[in-house]
Design an enzyme around this catalytic site. Sequence first.
Site, PDB file in Angstrom:
ATOM      1  N   SER A 278       0.854  -1.176   0.000  1.00  0.00           N
ATOM      2  CA  SER A 278       0.000   0.000   0.000  1.00  0.00           C
ATOM      3  C   SER A 278       0.885   1.218   0.000  1.00  0.00           C
ATOM      4  O   SER A 278       2.007   1.188   0.523  1.00  0.00           O
ATOM      5  CB  SER A 278      -0.873  -0.004   1.251  1.00  0.00           C
ATOM      6  OG  SER A 278      -1.180   1.311   1.637  1.00  0.00           O
ATOM      7  N   ARG A 317     -26.547 -13.960 -42.959  1.00  0.00           N
ATOM      8  CA  ARG A 317     -25.501 -13.332 -42.144  1.00  0.00           C
ATOM      9  C   ARG A 317     -26.095 -12.091 -41.501  1.00  0.00           C
ATOM     10  O   ARG A 317     -26.766 -11.301 -42.167  1.00  0.00           O
ATOM     11  CB  ARG A 317     -24.271 -12.955 -42.992  1.00  0.00           C
ATOM     12  CG  ARG A 317     -23.530 -14.211 -43.486  1.00  0.00           C
ATOM     13  CD  ARG A 317     -22.112 -13.906 -43.942  1.00  0.00           C
ATOM     14  NE  ARG A 317     -22.088 -13.440 -45.322  1.00  0.00           N
ATOM     15  CZ  ARG A 317     -21.464 -12.332 -45.735  1.00  0.00           C
ATOM     16  NH1 ARG A 317     -20.804 -11.574 -44.866  1.00  0.00           N
ATOM     17  NH2 ARG A 317     -21.507 -11.968 -47.003  1.00  0.00           N
TER      18      ARG A 317
END
Lengths: 453, 453, 453, 453
Positions: A278, A317
Amino acid sequence: MTVGMNLFDSVFGCAAMEELFNDAARLQRMLDFEAALATAEARCGIIPAAAAKAIAARCQADLLDLPALAKAAALSLNPAIPLVRQLTDLVIEDDAESARFVHWGATSQDVNDTALVLQMRDAFDLVANDLESLCAGVRTLAEKHRSTPIAGRTMMQHALPTTFGLKAAGWLDALNRHRERLVEVRGRALVLQFGGAVGTLASLHGQGLAVAEALAAELRLKLPVMPWHAHRDRVAEVAAMLGLLTGTLGKIARDLSLHMQTEIAEILEPAAPGRGGSSTMPHKRNPVSAGVVLAAAARVPALVATMLAVMPQEDERGLGNWQAEWETLPQIFRLTGGALHQLAAIVPNLEIDVGRMRRNLDATQGLIFAEAVVFALAERVGKAAAHALVEEASGEARQSGRHLREVLATMKSVAGHLSTAEIDRLFAPEGYLGAAGEFVDRVTVSANRNKQA
Amino acid sequence: MTVGMNLFDSVFGCAAMEELFNDAARLQRMLDFEAALATAEARCGIIPAAAAKAIAARCQADLLDLPALAKAAALSLNPAIPLVRQLTDLVIEDDAESARFVHWGATSQDVNDTALVLQMRDAFDLVANDLESLCAGVRTLAEKHRSTPIAGRTMMQHALPTTFGLKAAGWLDALNRHRERLVEVRGRALVLQFGGAVGTLASLHGQGLAVAEALAAELRLKLPVMPWHAHRDRVAEVAAMLGLLTGTLGKIARDLSLHMQTEIAEILEPAAPGRGGSSTMPHKRNPVSAGVVLAAAARVPALVATMLAVMPQEDERGLGNWQAEWETLPQIFRLTGGALHQLAAIVPNLEIDVGRMRRNLDATQGLIFAEAVVFALAERVGKAAAHALVEEASGEARQSGRHLREVLATMKSVAGHLSTAEIDRLFAPEGYLGAAGEFVDRVTVSANRNKQA
Amino acid sequence: MTVGMNLFDSVFGCAAMEELFNDAARLQRMLDFEAALATAEARCGIIPAAAAKAIAARCQADLLDLPALAKAAALSLNPAIPLVRQLTDLVIEDDAESARFVHWGATSQDVNDTALVLQMRDAFDLVANDLESLCAGVRTLAEKHRSTPIAGRTMMQHALPTTFGLKAAGWLDALNRHRERLVEVRGRALVLQFGGAVGTLASLHGQGLAVAEALAAELRLKLPVMPWHAHRDRVAEVAAMLGLLTGTLGKIARDLSLHMQTEIAEILEPAAPGRGGSSTMPHKRNPVSAGVVLAAAARVPALVATMLAVMPQEDERGLGNWQAEWETLPQIFRLTGGALHQLAAIVPNLEIDVGRMRRNLDATQGLIFAEAVVFALAERVGKAAAHALVEEASGEARQSGRHLREVLATMKSVAGHLSTAEIDRLFAPEGYLGAAGEFVDRVTVSANRNKQA
Amino acid sequence: MTVGMNLFDSVFGCAAMEELFNDAARLQRMLDFEAALATAEARCGIIPAAAAKAIAARCQADLLDLPALAKAAALSLNPAIPLVRQLTDLVIEDDAESARFVHWGATSQDVNDTALVLQMRDAFDLVANDLESLCAGVRTLAEKHRSTPIAGRTMMQHALPTTFGLKAAGWLDALNRHRERLVEVRGRALVLQFGGAVGTLASLHGQGLAVAEALAAELRLKLPVMPWHAHRDRVAEVAAMLGLLTGTLGKIARDLSLHMQTEIAEILEPAAPGRGGSSTMPHKRNPVSAGVVLAAAARVPALVATMLAVMPQEDERGLGNWQAEWETLPQIFRLTGGALHQLAAIVPNLEIDVGRMRRNLDATQGLIFAEAVVFALAERVGKAAAHALVEEASGEARQSGRHLREVLATMKSVAGHLSTAEIDRLFAPEGYLGAAGEFVDRVTVSANRNKQA
């Protein structure tokens, strides 16, 4: 064109998978299709052998003008159209006559879909490898901790003792099923796409099927029963399978993150410089890999939903729905692949605190053994009476802060039925693990069998 | 407790599936588990045979007090807990001693999950049956219309001619893959759940595995390698498989709805009194079945995402995420089952307008045959020149409103290469169907093979 | 680091939005936060003015070592941590003393979230601009075609006549609501994130709030009531709002794609070289922009679901769920922005075929006017009788292929009630448009009012 | 027709909301629309006053034949069509002449959508009420525990101290924003739907708008700018808003479930007979309400995605996508309403263990105060040196098992700068809470202001 990985690619992805799905890799596989098509058609006598050779010679992604290709792809809603145009121009430079035969008889979706299948073939290999590594790491945990007691938790509360080995065996058992699924899905997904504009191969004058066979052989893909332009169950199934795998990865990471909580502290992710630190709290050891996996597990399900939702593609398609797959499926591979790779890397290096696991079993002053006492007493006084006695003792232990063992030892109604030694044995977790060890063995044996197969 | 079907159940569901997933059916299967458990434990010598008999005798859903059960289920977040309590009370009425052995060694999730598996077993039968019917209907279409020309459409625009048979074959080919998936998933999903509170079967004193085997045999379920309380890939996979199937159903329905549009009118849903009518427009013939299927296809993907998203369940048994499955998976079965049933019912009765299909091929004044002309001309003048000639002719046809055939016949640059008869042949769709028939045959043969297998 | 746009960015995105969410833009805004923080803290007397100046001088993204940053971000699961480290090193080069004050009192999430807010501020401007353009284009259509008859279609079937202007007005009406939502959401979302490690600003010794105010002022952001690290409703709401907007864009695109079908042909997307063409079919004019928008509309909903699903973030700052937002929200902006930009660009240039709209009204041999006839007859013979008469006539028209007008003219039961002239009037769409014009006016007036406001 | 609540309704829902969305309530509101329509049309002189009266008299749900209605709804894919038919038959029994005017000029979707709006109006009231209760409960926690120290946790690890009041304030702050959103969304959503078949109100002969105004007034709904049959942003926005609210509820429940873990034990759900118990473990106290809320938070996001995904509805009224909303939106209301109701009920009765919160702060032997020490030391020795010293001390504390306070007290390099008393003060959480109290005040004041407004 991506040069190196983007910021978040390096966080969520893994290098090999990113490499596989970047623009250059995709375009190269599209060109691989074009080269194989020309070769197959020459073999079938549809186009001249010289043309096939001239075309194949130019099927190299680094010859393409990518910015121009990207721009034109936007206008045609299809990267294959400008790719074919650029390839044709490249071949013309060598041999204008041969250039006539570029992309002969194919439609743009044939190129795009087959290139995707070729990418998936390599991606499955990456997934399979990392899955084997992860299984190996998890199996080692299961075997090593076959008899390590840990609090079994249900609804995020202590329930009964179990073993850490059984927990790991549970992970492995699920991973084994994913190995099985991977084999099945791979078999269905790795097929050629080749149908021409509407799936009839009409422009190949009756030789469509022969060319298709030759092309599939050239690319080492299976020939499907028929073209599948608007039938997307194959790719949607790949997405779903990866979604299932990611769900299990998320389950493992969720478990790890819970065990790593400060008050529980039974497991730690491996330490390394710059890892999990951290910026302001020197004492932190963040579960960063668990975080990456949980992020993937949070994102992939919705992406799978997209792949399912766009399946109803129009007629021969579709419009918009096919295009919606283009980034979605690679994204799933990337997130699943990244999560899998990361988990496989940390599992062998997890810090397991066996002592803490045992100490945490006492977090409820022995109440976690209440069921064991009930069953032991039940044999003497019947289940209902046993339940009532233990309930009374549990309440007393909770209120007084004393250990349930001590409370029971001082209850006259119990003393007649259980000796102190018997009571002590009831509070040793080893005595109340049931079939945990057998289950671990069943899983690890089955995992070994899978591995040999 | 549902009496009859709700308003929307009758719209989106099918009666048999609704029946299978209503409260009574669920509770009965939970009781079936309890009866089988007692029987298995008696067989293993864990509980008295008389107790098993007494318990099994009371395992009837119509003896339960459902409102009380529902209320208590809310307090414990678990229907199994009050069910066990009510069952115990029922057995006490007959034999207090036997009542001690109700639910012996099991945990509430064992009951819930196994009951779900038993429901799924029946549900898979329904799905399989309707899937067979649908396949039969679609195969008939594919065979009957093997050579029926129809406009092939890509991106919702006419592209090239194809056959209606090939379109139906595409549907069938996808359905065939779903049959295959159904078999695989069924094999993995239909397993017993039995582990006790944390999956160790600790309270069965080392006989856990033996009881589990006997219980699985009793219920005719497979015994899994180990309990799977917090490993939900099996049920999530069922959801995903149904999601894939629903996607294909949606694709078929989308195609039907497009062909049924007023201006296209190639297909109509079957007519029946009260079916597809409008309250104010007497001429309407609405595609109501297509609507039901499309609604299912729009809803199921998100429900599958939920099943995947809740897979990371905490430790030995999860909090909230397991519960999130309870209504979600039945909902998916209901929507998929309803859509499948409805589609299977209408496909054999669709009105197919072959004449309209052929007339629509002329909607572009012959432009749909442009590619055929290009390829025919290309053999004489090269592909580039052919493309340019046809492009010029197409522009002229579009602007003048004349048919491309006529325009070509009057172009000198064409006349030298193609006779009028040749040109006419190019505008017969039968001449430009490529491998359509072969693909239809490959699919229907493979469908037959599947059926025999 | 992306150099130029990737292949699919150019298909689905728009340049300005891509620019805004690439790595360089993100990192610069993180540095903007660090510079503003130092400046604000100097102003509050927390750090020396010289330090603030030294820090701000180095807050330039092009000074960063991006590959190193990406690598370190993966280890800490946070790009802010290595960014702060690199910035500190840069400041040290100038002034080691000042470097102590880099990132003073902030946590990594403060940097990441505020940078995101700054990106969103610019992104909202792009969305607002393109939304205005689109509204202007759509309003022009609504006004111009206020009285242009077109077949109204319900359930994809002709229903009654309406006007193309009313259809466009419907689009505009929805877009107007999105403008309103955009204002509301912007107001809630554009706030500072600043809370330190757990939201208390503890390391600022009681001056936390003062610094927060100064920092907000510096960045021209609103100060929220309190930090919101683990409360993600603001960003999730942005996602939801964009999802709603994209839904409407999808609705417009769906309408366009339906009207563009070959057999309907009422609208065409604008033509341009290389736009919407097919590699093998010279006559095609593909709805490519509609395709892009429909793809976005298919993908964004699931991404919104992810943003909602990760809202339950743990305690003061979450694990995995926060990280799941990082790519998801930018992806939504990119897809929505791309779709919006593309639609805004084509709407003013759509080719509208008013003649074809009118001709299509006759596709049902007058049946679309059946309701008008029913209501006209109902005034003379009652609704039930009218309905029956028209139903009979409609059936006759359908079977005989004759126009409903002719059938009615020859029916004695009608002739007594309606003259031929009256019948003819009933078949003019202009006579049966109801309040269409009034609705168009209400919408366009309200749109103008919005614009002025 | 549901008689009483189903098993899972009682688990996940709340009685009032279930009541509101069951079949009877829905059908009654559809009839309310028909009654109001007749009344409005009579007022506008379109139908006879007597007809309006006769129709309104029969608009009672309990007169309907529900099984017949459900069956017919399936055939027409629309419950309004058979409802109108049954209503007509009912009116005929009284007065055949009046029956002609049932549903005059409306379309089935007008009825369905407006009925939904009427349901939502009541549902918003339920949500608003429970939201106020929840806010009141949470505000009490925030105020009462304004200064109660608790470990602040990030990434599921201890980070720095904070207060339980600030945690509650964070919940409240988010809830306050949801109150604001609720007002905005309500304003946009509660509008009439009335357009006739294609939104033109053509059959009302130019009086469409007048009837619409009268009808809106009759139902006390706002008149929208125009009908919105195929524009679903209003209902999708309601779904999204509920999704956001549920996300915050899930965040609260997630926090509760984490604090309730056995090893943490800072909070307990209220105890009650039969609540949260286990069938075999007498000591368990399961977080059942948290479980219900987390289940809702896991399910709602996907349902919101469905509402967004179906927004692209075709032309004047859609096929399948509109129908996909029918069960989805009520499901969201049900889950959000149930979760909200349950959370509002338990929050005032949570057992808060302040002592345990403080004890848990020591779980890391003082490491949680490391940052405080760094900042205190930094004022004397500079930040870098301070960081190094504390890192060394932290390592020593971790390895030796001693408290950081003691380690520091014995370090010479520290002793010169901080006295023992100063060190002790640094380890009192009260000294390192920064602006926590101020933030709590800002939120509770703003909550009070909202409440008064």
